[in-house]
Motif scaffolding. Structure first.
Motif, PDB file in Angstrom:
ATOM      1  N   GLN A 157      10.937 -36.467 -19.910  1.00  0.00           N
ATOM      2  CA  GLN A 157      10.123 -35.082 -20.869  1.00  0.00           C
ATOM      3  C   GLN A 157      10.848 -33.996 -20.673  1.00  0.00           C
ATOM      4  N   LEU A 158      11.171 -33.721 -19.486  1.00  0.00           N
ATOM      5  CA  LEU A 158      11.732 -32.220 -19.492  1.00  0.00           C
ATOM      6  C   LEU A 158      13.261 -32.484 -19.947  1.00  0.00           C
ATOM      7  N   ARG A 159      13.725 -33.479 -19.756  1.00  0.00           N
ATOM      8  CA  ARG A 159      15.379 -33.836 -20.276  1.00  0.00           C
ATOM      9  C   ARG A 159      15.286 -33.655 -21.859  1.00  0.00           C
ATOM     10  N   GLU A 160      14.266 -34.309 -22.404  1.00  0.00           N
ATOM     11  CA  GLU A 160      14.161 -34.073 -23.888  1.00  0.00           C
ATOM     12  C   GLU A 160      13.972 -32.810 -24.313  1.00  0.00           C
ATOM     13  N   LEU A 161      13.072 -32.271 -23.321  1.00  0.00           N
ATOM     14  CA  LEU A 161      12.672 -30.580 -23.866  1.00  0.00           C
ATOM     15  C   LEU A 161      14.190 -29.668 -23.865  1.00  0.00           C
ATOM     16  N   GLY A 162      15.010 -30.069 -22.907  1.00  0.00           N
ATOM     17  CA  GLY A 162      16.036 -29.294 -22.715  1.00  0.00           C
ATOM     18  C   GLY A 162      17.064 -29.594 -23.663  1.00  0.00           C
ATOM     19  N   ALA A 163      17.251 -31.135 -24.245  1.00  0.00           N
ATOM     20  CA  ALA A 163      18.477 -31.359 -24.854  1.00  0.00           C
ATOM     21  C   ALA A 163      17.979 -31.743 -26.255  1.00  0.00           C
ATOM     22  N   GLY A 164      16.750 -32.041 -26.443  1.00  0.00           N
ATOM     23  CA  GLY A 164      16.457 -32.716 -27.743  1.00  0.00           C
ATOM     24  C   GLY A 164      16.377 -31.701 -28.882  1.00  0.00           C
ATOM     25  N   SER A 165      16.134 -31.974 -30.128  1.00  0.00           N
ATOM     26  CA  SER A 165      16.020 -31.414 -31.325  1.00  0.00           C
ATOM     27  C   SER A 165      15.289 -32.117 -32.247  1.00  0.00           C
ATOM     28  N   VAL A 166      14.579 -31.476 -33.382  1.00  0.00           N
ATOM     29  CA  VAL A 166      14.113 -31.811 -34.295  1.00  0.00           C
ATOM     30  C   VAL A 166      14.648 -31.191 -35.753  1.00  0.00           C
ATOM     31  N   LEU A 167      15.098 -32.016 -36.545  1.00  0.00           N
ATOM     32  CA  LEU A 167      15.726 -31.685 -37.712  1.00  0.00           C
ATOM     33  C   LEU A 167      16.994 -30.499 -37.502  1.00  0.00           C
ATOM     34  N   GLY A 168      17.442 -30.992 -36.430  1.00  0.00           N
ATOM     35  CA  GLY A 168      18.693 -30.350 -35.916  1.00  0.00           C
ATOM     36  C   GLY A 168      18.195 -29.095 -35.087  1.00  0.00           C
ATOM     37  N   ILE A 169      17.198 -28.906 -35.202  1.00  0.00           N
ATOM     38  CA  ILE A 169      16.770 -27.306 -34.591  1.00  0.00           C
ATOM     39  C   ILE A 169      16.412 -27.719 -32.796  1.00  0.00           C
ATOM     40  N   PRO A 170      17.061 -27.447 -31.995  1.00  0.00           N
ATOM     41  CA  PRO A 170      16.689 -27.411 -30.660  1.00  0.00           C
ATOM     42  C   PRO A 170      15.341 -27.166 -30.337  1.00  0.00           C
ATOM     43  N   TYR A 171      14.671 -28.049 -29.467  1.00  0.00           N
ATOM     44  CA  TYR A 171      13.289 -27.738 -28.999  1.00  0.00           C
ATOM     45  C   TYR A 171      12.947 -26.287 -28.724  1.00  0.00           C
ATOM     46  N   LEU A 234      12.331 -23.550 -19.627  1.00  0.00           N
ATOM     47  CA  LEU A 234      13.168 -23.852 -20.696  1.00  0.00           C
ATOM     48  C   LEU A 234      14.612 -23.694 -20.058  1.00  0.00           C
ATOM     49  N   ALA A 235      15.056 -22.799 -19.292  1.00  0.00           N
ATOM     50  CA  ALA A 235      16.361 -22.612 -18.787  1.00  0.00           C
ATOM     51  C   ALA A 235      16.610 -23.865 -17.701  1.00  0.00           C
ATOM     52  N   THR A 236      15.648 -24.183 -16.936  1.00  0.00           N
ATOM     53  CA  THR A 236      15.714 -25.381 -16.027  1.00  0.00           C
ATOM     54  C   THR A 236      16.017 -26.512 -16.568  1.00  0.00           C
ATOM     55  N   ALA A 237      15.091 -26.813 -17.802  1.00  0.00           N
ATOM     56  CA  ALA A 237      15.152 -28.208 -18.603  1.00  0.00           C
ATOM     57  C   ALA A 237      16.506 -28.143 -19.117  1.00  0.00           C
ATOM     58  N   ARG A 238      17.095 -27.092 -19.937  1.00  0.00           N
ATOM     59  CA  ARG A 238      18.166 -27.213 -20.156  1.00  0.00           C
ATOM     60  C   ARG A 238      19.366 -27.396 -19.357  1.00  0.00           C
ATOM     61  N   LEU A 239      19.509 -27.079 -18.278  1.00  0.00           N
ATOM     62  CA  LEU A 239      20.518 -27.485 -17.176  1.00  0.00           C
ATOM     63  C   LEU A 239      20.166 -28.641 -16.523  1.00  0.00           C
ATOM     64  N   SER A 240      19.116 -29.321 -16.759  1.00  0.00           N
ATOM     65  CA  SER A 240      18.588 -30.638 -16.253  1.00  0.00           C
ATOM     66  C   SER A 240      18.751 -30.151 -14.599  1.00  0.00           C
ATOM     67  N   ALA A 241      18.711 -29.112 -14.201  1.00  0.00           N
ATOM     68  CA  ALA A 241      19.040 -28.812 -12.634  1.00  0.00           C
ATOM     69  C   ALA A 241      17.971 -27.554 -12.436  1.00  0.00           C
ATOM     70  N   SER A 242      17.492 -27.637 -11.357  1.00  0.00           N
ATOM     71  CA  SER A 242      16.772 -26.334 -10.877  1.00  0.00           C
ATOM     72  C   SER A 242      17.698 -25.604  -9.891  1.00  0.00           C
ATOM     73  N   ASP A 243      18.047 -24.406 -10.381  1.00  0.00           N
ATOM     74  CA  ASP A 243      18.957 -23.618  -9.578  1.00  0.00           C
ATOM     75  C   ASP A 243      18.298 -22.122  -9.254  1.00  0.00           C
ATOM     76  N   PRO A 244      17.604 -22.119  -8.094  1.00  0.00           N
ATOM     77  CA  PRO A 244      16.709 -20.881  -8.021  1.00  0.00           C
ATOM     78  C   PRO A 244      17.694 -19.754  -7.194  1.00  0.00           C
ATOM     79  N   SER A 245      18.676 -20.096  -6.919  1.00  0.00           N
ATOM     80  CA  SER A 245      19.617 -18.970  -6.624  1.00  0.00           C
ATOM     81  C   SER A 245      20.383 -18.353  -7.691  1.00  0.00           C
TER      82      SER A 245
END
Lengths: 322, 344
Positions: A157-171, A234-245
């Motif tokens: 679900q988070l991956r979809e949130l980060g990479a998916g789109s509806v009608l060409g507009i990213p979530y 949103l940024a974490t989902a977009r990266l598909s990675a947690s990067d706290p540093s």
């Protein structure tokens, strides 16, 4: 509204200056857009515009909260660290579902805002110092929570949130746009919005007028914290990675700049949400323009500094004559 | 005479009866003021005593000497920051200017020897300070935004000079005079420490004993009133940002001399450490109130805390950041409450 105090001596010039001040960011944005049409290859493609929009999402979402805080004459330096904390928290609770994980992140953002807001409103600590403490400590806390590691996000679900789109507009862009509209309505259509502006304009007068100053201040920092948390998710989902540093580094400065360039003065008393959106877009476009035209990142950074200075110089309030 | 005794009694008694509360209040007020002004010093003394009693290696000349050298760079930067903050401004560019100056010093040493190592970084950092000062003082732009631009600009210039951080400039080993400036010792005390102490002495004298120093407080207290009284507000502000830029440049130069090279990755977040030291030292961010001695105590406190955390062991750098942040909250809340109590 703001040109009401134009001096009588040079009304034409003053009005022109006022126009530049109020709409400068839109002129600059339009100009930069035109320049790009000419000099940048493949600028006006859906792909490129989508990329630009996606990249400005974290800054914009953070800037929406920052605009409210700055409207009250405050500033929130903790937003980058709040993003880092959410990025560290997100993978910890994914076992219980994405919804719960995101909920925990929002709560953490609200708690961070509550701390800053309490220090500002009830203890009377200056905003810059109250939020500085969280900036210093928050990233450390995020690294402690994450065990100092970068983690992959595998939740579908988070991956979809980060990479998916509806009608060409990213979530992510869609969410940022909805948030911008909501905050815009909050400022222009609600009592709360008017209270924010009144408190920033003259805190003492607001107090005498019986406004709930402390409550409004705390709310503003809580909203800013929650928006920073959303930006972190949103940024974490977009990266598909947690990067706290690294996540959210220097974003407080980018957000403050977007807000100020967009016409909200650091001295408070006025909030421009549409201007903030334009300001964030301008910042994004400046960097993209320079990098896409093979200007080294270092020169792009220097150019960005100069453009910020120029934009603010044009927009500054005419209190020099006083 | 005897009948007057009891009559006079109440008269004498009433005076002390009202006096002690007033005096106690005054004494309490004085105590609050001392804690607010010298809180950092008091906490520092307590930490040194506790640290010395707990760890054998803590209160040794070797450990404290090392600590002092590490702290001297931040101290020099924080001195300039104190002056800027007293005028009601802020300088976010110092961390970037510090790193940039280190690279320029190493480059200057390689190309032109000692003179280049000293003059090149100071000229550039002074110019950045001047540009910022003009924008703040003359053009009346917000110091926060102006110096944020300075932060980006200096960091960009640094990246450009080092080919995006890929090139490292070393100070030639033949430049012994320059290297000595960072690594040498006099009576066992490192040169950077001595330089920092001398600068603080000068800074304190300037603030307390000169017209220029008085102007900083006046402008920070009320800019409008200062301007009505005919003080050269703009010129004073310009000078303050030039001083801050020069001091950040000097700190970077000394750091390059100590390390023997210009390091590109240092100085990130240093502006916030400097602000924290200044605030812990009792200088108000709203301007008008502050002292360089408090800042010195604030810097020492930050480093002693860091060292105590190191000595305790088991804390990594991220945990240190958490402790630092928590500590900052405690100190600032204490100061705010005390200064509020004093005003009542």
């Amino acid at each position: 509204m703001t040109t009401a105090t134009a001096p009588a001596a040079a009304p034409g010039r003053a009005r022109a200056l006022g126009l530049v001040r109020d709409y400068g960011v839109y002129f600059a944005l339009a100009l930069l857009f035109l320049v790009n049409l000419v000099v940048t290859d493949n600028f006006l493609t859906a792909d490129n515009l989508r990329t630009q929009a996606v990249q400005m999402v974290p800054t914009l979402v953070v800037a929406l909260g920052m605009a409210l805080v700055i409207g009250t004459k405050g500033v929130d330096l903790s937003v980058g660290s709040v993003m880092a904390i959410t990025s560290a928290l997100l993978p910890l609770y994914l076992g219980y579902g994405a919804g719960l994980s995101v909920g925990v992140c929002l709560l953490a953002g609200a708690a961070a805002g509550l701390l800053s807001g309490y220090l500002v409103a009830f203890v009377g600590v200056q905003p810059i110092v109250a939020t500085l403490a969280l900036l210093v400590g928050g990233r450390g806390l995020a690294l402690v929570l994450a065990g100092g590691q970068l983690k992959d996000i595998r939740n579908p679900q988070l991956r979809e949130l980060g990479a998916g789109s509806v009608l060409g507009i990213p979530y992510t862009v869609l969410i940022a746009a909805v948030l911008a509209v909501l905050v815009g309505l909050l400022v222009s259509r609600t009592t709360f919005g008017r209270q924010v502006v009144a408190i920033g304009g003259n805190p003492r007068a607001a107090q005498f007028a019986g406004l709930p100053v402390k409550r409004v201040l705390v709310t503003v920092y809580v909203v800013s914290g929650m928006l920073a948390a959303i930006a972190g998710v949103l940024a974490t989902a977009r990266l598909s990675a947690s990067d706290p540093s690294r996540l959210g580094e220097l974003i407080e400065l980018a957000a403050i700049t977007a807000v100020v360039v967009g016409g909200t003065p650091l001295t408070g008393g006025r909030v421009r949400i549409l201007g903030t959106v334009a300001g964030a877009a301008l910042m994004q476009l400046i960097v993209a323009t320079l990098i896409k035209n093979d200007v080294p990142a270092s020169l792009a950074q220097m150019a960005q500094a100069l453009i910020i200075a120029a934009a603010v110089l044009v927009q500054r309030e005419g209190n020099g004559s006083r | 005479m005897t009948p007057e005794g009891p009559l006079a009694g109440p008269g004498i008694k009433t005076a002390p009866a009202t006096a002690p509360p007033a005096e106690a209040a005054r004494r309490g007020e004085q105590a609050a003021r001392i804690v607010q002004r010298h809180g950092a010093l008091i906490v520092l003394a307590v930490l040194l005593a506790v640290g010395g009693a707990t760890f054998d290696t803590f209160l040794t000349a070797y450990n404290l000497g090392n600590l002092a050298v590490q702290a001297s760079f931040l101290a020099v930067i924080a001195l300039g920051m104190t002056m800027v903050i007293i005028t009601g401004g802020i300088d976010l560019s110092v961390g970037s200017v510090y790193a940039l100056s280190g690279v320029l010093a190493a480059y200057g040493a390689r190309e032109w020897g000692l003179a280049g190592a000293l003059l090149l970084p100071l000229a550039v950092s002074g110019a950045i300070g001047l540009a910022q000062g003009l924008l703040v003082g003359k053009a009346k732009m917000a110091p926060f935004i102006v110096t944020l631009g300075g932060l980006l600009f200096a960091r960009g210039l640094l990246q450009f000079l080092t080919e995006e951080g890929s090139q490292t400039y070393l100070v030639p080993q033949t430049e012994t005079a320059f290297l000595e400036l960072g690594q040498g010792r006099l009576f066992g005390i490192g040169f950077p420490v001595l330089i920092a102490l001398a600068l603080f002495l000068i800074g304190g004298l300037v603030l307390q004993r000169t017209r220029f120093g008085m102007r900083l407080f006046a402008i920070g207290g009320s800019e409008d009133a200062s301007s009505l009284m005919g003080l050269p507000v703009a010129r004073t502000k310009v000078s303050v940002y030039v001083i801050s830029g020069l001091l950040a440049g000097l700190a970077g130069t000394l750091n390059a001399a100590q390390l023997g090279s210009g390091v590109t990755v240092i100085g990130v977040g240093l502006e916030l450490e400097a602000i924290a030291a200044v605030v812990i030292g009792g200088t108000l961010l709203t301007g008008g109130v502050g002292s360089v001695s408090g800042t010195l105590a604030g810097v020492a406190l930050l480093y002693v805390i860091r060292d105590v955390i190191n000595q305790v062991g088991g804390f990594d750098s991220s945990m240190q950041a958490v402790v630092n942040g928590a500590f900052l909250v405690v100190v600032v809340v204490m100061q705010t409450l005390l200064s509020r109590a004093r005003r009542r």
